[in-house]
Design a protein around this motif. Structure first.
Motif, PDB file in Angstrom:
ATOM      1  N   ALA A 126       0.835  -0.854   0.573  1.00  0.00           N
ATOM      2  CA  ALA A 126       0.040  -0.357  -0.077  1.00  0.00           C
ATOM      3  C   ALA A 126       1.170   1.135  -0.287  1.00  0.00           C
ATOM      4  O   ALA A 126       0.463   2.416  -1.061  1.00  0.00           O
ATOM      5  N   TYR A 127       1.543   1.827   0.857  1.00  0.00           N
ATOM      6  CA  TYR A 127       2.505   2.378   0.820  1.00  0.00           C
ATOM      7  C   TYR A 127       3.930   2.456  -0.574  1.00  0.00           C
ATOM      8  O   TYR A 127       3.945   3.544  -1.297  1.00  0.00           O
ATOM      9  N   PHE A 128       3.676   1.645  -1.266  1.00  0.00           N
ATOM     10  CA  PHE A 128       4.166   2.430  -2.579  1.00  0.00           C
ATOM     11  C   PHE A 128       3.829   2.471  -3.543  1.00  0.00           C
ATOM     12  O   PHE A 128       4.067   2.989  -5.056  1.00  0.00           O
ATOM     13  N   GLU A 129       2.370   1.902  -3.162  1.00  0.00           N
ATOM     14  CA  GLU A 129       1.625   2.481  -4.120  1.00  0.00           C
ATOM     15  C   GLU A 129       1.077   3.834  -3.612  1.00  0.00           C
ATOM     16  O   GLU A 129       1.247   4.316  -5.314  1.00  0.00           O
ATOM     17  N   ALA A 130       0.570   4.297  -2.672  1.00  0.00           N
ATOM     18  CA  ALA A 130       0.506   5.690  -3.243  1.00  0.00           C
ATOM     19  C   ALA A 130       1.704   6.410  -3.136  1.00  0.00           C
ATOM     20  O   ALA A 130       1.313   7.948  -3.632  1.00  0.00           O
ATOM     21  N   TRP A 131       2.476   6.107  -2.657  1.00  0.00           N
ATOM     22  CA  TRP A 131       3.899   6.324  -3.087  1.00  0.00           C
ATOM     23  C   TRP A 131       4.351   6.596  -4.484  1.00  0.00           C
ATOM     24  O   TRP A 131       4.493   8.234  -5.197  1.00  0.00           O
ATOM     25  N   GLN A 132       4.621   6.047  -5.260  1.00  0.00           N
ATOM     26  CA  GLN A 132       4.130   5.390  -6.940  1.00  0.00           C
ATOM     27  C   GLN A 132       3.385   6.842  -7.077  1.00  0.00           C
ATOM     28  O   GLN A 132       2.931   7.811  -8.196  1.00  0.00           O
ATOM     29  N   GLY A 133       1.994   6.795  -6.540  1.00  0.00           N
ATOM     30  CA  GLY A 133       0.536   7.013  -7.516  1.00  0.00           C
ATOM     31  C   GLY A 133       0.819   9.167  -7.694  1.00  0.00           C
ATOM     32  O   GLY A 133       0.201   9.708  -8.077  1.00  0.00           O
ATOM     33  N   TYR A 143       0.666  10.021  -3.815  1.00  0.00           N
ATOM     34  CA  TYR A 143      -0.113  10.275  -2.379  1.00  0.00           C
ATOM     35  C   TYR A 143       0.566  10.009  -1.182  1.00  0.00           C
ATOM     36  O   TYR A 143       0.222   9.701  -0.329  1.00  0.00           O
ATOM     37  N   PRO A 144       0.829  11.801  -0.902  1.00  0.00           N
ATOM     38  CA  PRO A 144       1.554  10.988   0.579  1.00  0.00           C
ATOM     39  C   PRO A 144       1.085  11.422   1.376  1.00  0.00           C
ATOM     40  O   PRO A 144       1.259  11.269   2.057  1.00  0.00           O
ATOM     41  N   ASP A 145      -0.465  12.202   1.705  1.00  0.00           N
ATOM     42  CA  ASP A 145      -1.246  11.728   3.084  1.00  0.00           C
ATOM     43  C   ASP A 145      -1.933  10.510   2.872  1.00  0.00           C
ATOM     44  O   ASP A 145      -1.374   9.851   4.441  1.00  0.00           O
ATOM     45  N   THR A 146      -2.340   9.367   2.248  1.00  0.00           N
ATOM     46  CA  THR A 146      -1.996   8.144   2.191  1.00  0.00           C
ATOM     47  C   THR A 146      -0.998   7.356   2.958  1.00  0.00           C
ATOM     48  O   THR A 146      -1.286   6.660   3.922  1.00  0.00           O
ATOM     49  N   MET A 147       0.548   7.301   2.316  1.00  0.00           N
ATOM     50  CA  MET A 147       0.749   7.311   2.560  1.00  0.00           C
ATOM     51  C   MET A 147       1.618   7.495   4.234  1.00  0.00           C
ATOM     52  O   MET A 147       2.339   7.047   4.908  1.00  0.00           O
ATOM     53  N   GLU A 203       9.721  14.516 -13.155  1.00  0.00           N
ATOM     54  CA  GLU A 203       8.514  14.647 -13.488  1.00  0.00           C
ATOM     55  C   GLU A 203       6.992  13.118 -13.352  1.00  0.00           C
ATOM     56  O   GLU A 203       6.810  13.062 -13.472  1.00  0.00           O
ATOM     57  N   LYS A 204       8.411  12.242 -13.044  1.00  0.00           N
ATOM     58  CA  LYS A 204       7.218  10.265 -12.001  1.00  0.00           C
ATOM     59  C   LYS A 204       8.682   9.959 -11.213  1.00  0.00           C
ATOM     60  O   LYS A 204       9.944   9.894 -12.168  1.00  0.00           O
ATOM     61  N   LEU A 205       7.848   9.307 -11.080  1.00  0.00           N
ATOM     62  CA  LEU A 205       8.620   8.443 -10.318  1.00  0.00           C
ATOM     63  C   LEU A 205       7.773   6.704 -10.268  1.00  0.00           C
ATOM     64  O   LEU A 205       6.765   6.466 -10.393  1.00  0.00           O
ATOM     65  N   GLU A 206       9.120   6.028 -10.459  1.00  0.00           N
ATOM     66  CA  GLU A 206       9.096   4.546 -10.386  1.00  0.00           C
ATOM     67  C   GLU A 206       9.614   4.044  -9.383  1.00  0.00           C
ATOM     68  O   GLU A 206      10.793   3.811  -9.360  1.00  0.00           O
ATOM     69  N   LEU A 207       9.389   3.018  -9.052  1.00  0.00           N
ATOM     70  CA  LEU A 207       8.940   1.996  -8.281  1.00  0.00           C
ATOM     71  C   LEU A 207       9.250   0.598  -7.885  1.00  0.00           C
ATOM     72  O   LEU A 207       8.156   0.472  -8.631  1.00  0.00           O
ATOM     73  N   ALA A 236      13.522  -3.821   0.970  1.00  0.00           N
ATOM     74  CA  ALA A 236      14.965  -3.619  -0.211  1.00  0.00           C
ATOM     75  C   ALA A 236      13.877  -2.854  -1.529  1.00  0.00           C
ATOM     76  O   ALA A 236      13.026  -3.191  -1.533  1.00  0.00           O
ATOM     77  N   PHE A 237      14.326  -1.531  -2.443  1.00  0.00           N
ATOM     78  CA  PHE A 237      13.439  -1.340  -3.608  1.00  0.00           C
ATOM     79  C   PHE A 237      14.442  -0.010  -3.857  1.00  0.00           C
ATOM     80  O   PHE A 237      15.615   0.130  -3.536  1.00  0.00           O
ATOM     81  N   ALA A 238      14.161  -0.204  -5.034  1.00  0.00           N
ATOM     82  CA  ALA A 238      14.617   0.490  -6.481  1.00  0.00           C
ATOM     83  C   ALA A 238      14.054   1.091  -6.791  1.00  0.00           C
ATOM     84  O   ALA A 238      12.927   1.054  -7.006  1.00  0.00           O
ATOM     85  N   GLY A 239      14.227   2.421  -6.944  1.00  0.00           N
ATOM     86  CA  GLY A 239      13.385   2.916  -7.957  1.00  0.00           C
ATOM     87  C   GLY A 239      14.209   4.854  -8.893  1.00  0.00           C
ATOM     88  O   GLY A 239      15.424   4.386  -9.120  1.00  0.00           O
ATOM     89  N   THR A 240      13.366   4.748  -9.088  1.00  0.00           N
ATOM     90  CA  THR A 240      14.174   5.701 -10.969  1.00  0.00           C
ATOM     91  C   THR A 240      13.316   6.744 -10.716  1.00  0.00           C
ATOM     92  O   THR A 240      12.187   7.144 -10.563  1.00  0.00           O
ATOM     93  N   ARG A 241      13.844   8.083 -10.827  1.00  0.00           N
ATOM     94  CA  ARG A 241      13.364   9.801 -10.707  1.00  0.00           C
ATOM     95  C   ARG A 241      13.483   9.835 -11.916  1.00  0.00           C
ATOM     96  O   ARG A 241      14.978   9.891 -11.813  1.00  0.00           O
ATOM     97  N   THR A 242      12.668  10.911 -12.320  1.00  0.00           N
ATOM     98  CA  THR A 242      12.476  11.210 -14.008  1.00  0.00           C
ATOM     99  C   THR A 242      13.014  12.830 -13.823  1.00  0.00           C
ATOM    100  O   THR A 242      11.743  13.329 -12.976  1.00  0.00           O
ATOM    101  N   ILE A 243      14.352  13.072 -13.500  1.00  0.00           N
ATOM    102  CA  ILE A 243      13.881  14.720 -13.432  1.00  0.00           C
ATOM    103  C   ILE A 243      14.199  15.175 -15.084  1.00  0.00           C
ATOM    104  O   ILE A 243      14.530  15.160 -16.064  1.00  0.00           O
TER     105      ILE A 243
END
Length: 515
Positions: free
Chosen positions: A40-47, A49-53, A78-82, A98-105
């Motif tokens: 649920a946390y990862f879904e809200a983060w990528q989407g 929704y910091p309030d849900t997080m 611009e976008k975040l992938e987790l 453990a997770f990997a992420g990519t922020r598109t700047i």
């Protein structure tokens, strides 16, 4: 594409949510599992929704939402992938993912990062144990991450043959200076991590592709050999190499720590200055086989200071060429004092670039200075390469090149035309007396003959001289080695390195063997 990314995340989240290994049985009173909360946390983060997080976090800070929104705004995300991994139990009521992420700047494109989401049971629910480093590891312990605009080269400066520069070559400050002088500096972007104490670490740099290439005089093999010769050297040091027949700068490996110090900072050359003083003494009538005294100590007539050889060693009478190869400071003090005196030494040094004026290299620079010595003690100090005598590492490489080719030539990092346009007319070259250069070459060759203490470790065909000079502040002595082989003349300086034999010469040996 977006649908596929969502499918990847959903698949990972289903795997997390179905991780029954960490689900408590109803008897415990704990609802759900670590995997479900993480999903649920990862879904809200990528989407986005910091309030849900925040609702999934145990004791979130008051500025939790602002921290997430602020970081996205600072980095212009611009976008975040987790891409979360599997849930790993770390205790009966703790777990981590453990997770990997990519922020598109916006300005830079994709920027990958990695992190760890930690969870624990709080009351009857699994909660995220949030910390700033959950957002990015660089935010730990009060750190910050910023997106900063930086200056980057607008053209690609390459070697004379059109090949890219070696990695970590030590010439980077000079190439940036040249870019700025060419008016071809562009804007780039860097993500910098700053600790709470103010230390800055560059995480990633983006620069637009250069519009064109500009060739310098640098030689890739010579530059690479110079840079690698300094690897592992703990003291500030530099290697500068010049093509003797043209004045082209072949290498600048500068790790002195100053602002382009190899071309700008003046150091006492010490006994390496014997290249210049010996030229004057040969022109004044001495020959390599002329017998001269080498007392342990000497004082010039009318002077107060006693000049010493190392350890005060008295070597008696010996040929001038031998005095050149030995640490016979007193020989040069006496001979300069009697044969050149103050006006002659200053005029001599000026002809070798020691005039305090700038050089037209394309990136500026200095050679050296030698003020007229108007007192016996000052003459003696200058004869030993100290006192008013100062030189850059470039200057001493050019001095060696003059011996090698028989002509003092102004050094340059670019073509003659470009150097003139960027820095003005270069100093005029000066052809040396043939008898002088012949004598200097013989003495410099003899100084490093294979098997001698000085020549040990050097490849064949090298001519040179070591130098040791006490800095003006009285600290540990600077170490020099100045020489040439073939058409490559060079100087090595180790700031506060001690003896030229033990500090500078081994670097010169590695440099020459790397060519």
């Amino acid at each position: 594409m977006r649908r596929r990314r969502l499918l990847v995340l959903v698949t990972a989240l289903l795997a997390l949510g179905g991780a029954g290994t960490f689900a408590y049985v109803s008897a415990t009173g704990v609802k759900g599992s670590a995997g479900q909360t993480a999903a649920a946390y990862f879904e809200a983060w990528q989407g986005g929704y910091p309030d849900t997080m925040r609702d999934l976090v145990a004791d979130p800070p008051a500025d939790f939402v602002q921290r997430h929104l602020g970081l996205n705004e600072e980095l212009r995300v611009e976008k975040l992938e987790l891409r979360p991994g599997a849930v790993r139990s770390t205790g009966e009521e703790t777990a981590e993912v453990a997770f990997a992420g990519t922020r598109t700047i916006t300005e830079m494109g994709p920027w990958p990062f990695q992190g760890t989401l930690r969870l624990a049971v709080r009351g009857t629910k699994w909660k995220v144990l949030w910390a700033p480093e959950t957002l990015h590891p660089a935010l730990k312990d009060g750190g910050s991450v910023t997106l900063d605009e930086i200056k980057v080269p607008g053209v690609e400066l390459v070697t004379k043959s059109g090949i890219k520069m070696p990695f970590n070559s030590g010439a980077e400050p000079y190439l940036m200076e040249l870019n700025e002088r060419l008016g071809t500096v562009n804007s780039g972007w860097a993500i910098n991590a700053r600790t709470a104490g103010g230390q800055v670490r560059r995480l990633v740099v983006y620069q637009p592709p250069p519009a064109r290439q500009v060739r310098t005089t640098l030689s890739r093999p010579v530059q690479a050999a110079a840079a690698r010769a300094l690897d592992g050297v703990r003291q500030p040091a530099a290697v500068v190499a010049v093509r003797a027949s043209t004045g082209e700068i072949l290498a600048i490996a500068d790790r002195l720590g100053g602002e382009r110090a190899a071309l700008q900072t003046l150091y006492p050359p010490g006994s390496a200055f014997k290249v210049v003083t010996a030229a004057g003494l040969l022109a004044a009538g001495l020959r390599p086989d002329s017998v001269v005294p080498c007392p342990g100590a000497t004082r010039l007539p009318g002077g107060m200071h006693e000049f010493l050889n190392p350890e005060g060693k008295d070597r008696g009478d010996l040929p001038f060429g031998t005095a050149f190869t030995q640490p016979c400071n007193t020989t040069f003090v006496e001979q300069v004092g009697s044969r050149l005196k103050a006006p002659g030494l200053a005029a001599l040094a000026k002809n070798w670039g020691f005039d305090g004026k700038g050089l037209a290299t394309g990136v500026g620079g200095l050679c050296g200075s030698a003020s007229p010595a108007d007192a016996p003690d000052k003459i003696g100090a200058a004869a030993m390469g100290t006192g008013s005598v100062k030189a850059t590492p470039l200057c001493m490489a050019v001095a060696a090149a003059a011996v090698d080719s028989g002509t003092w030539r102004a050094p340059r990092l670019v073509t003659v035309k470009a150097a003139r346009k960027l820095d003005g007319a270069p100093p005029k070259g000066a052809e040396l007396d043939g008898r002088v250069t012949e004598g200097l070459r013989a003495m410099m060759r003899q100084a490093v003959v294979p098997g001698s203490t000085v020549g040990r470790g050097l490849p064949g065909g090298v001519s040179g001289v070591t130098g040791t000079a006490e800095p003006a502040d009285g600290g540990r002595k600077h170490a020099w080695f100045v020489g040439f082989r073939g058409d490559v003349a060079f100087s090595v300086l180790v700031e506060n390195g001690g003896s030229g034999d033990t500090a500078a010469l081994p670097i010169a040996a590695r440099f020459l063997k790397g060519l």
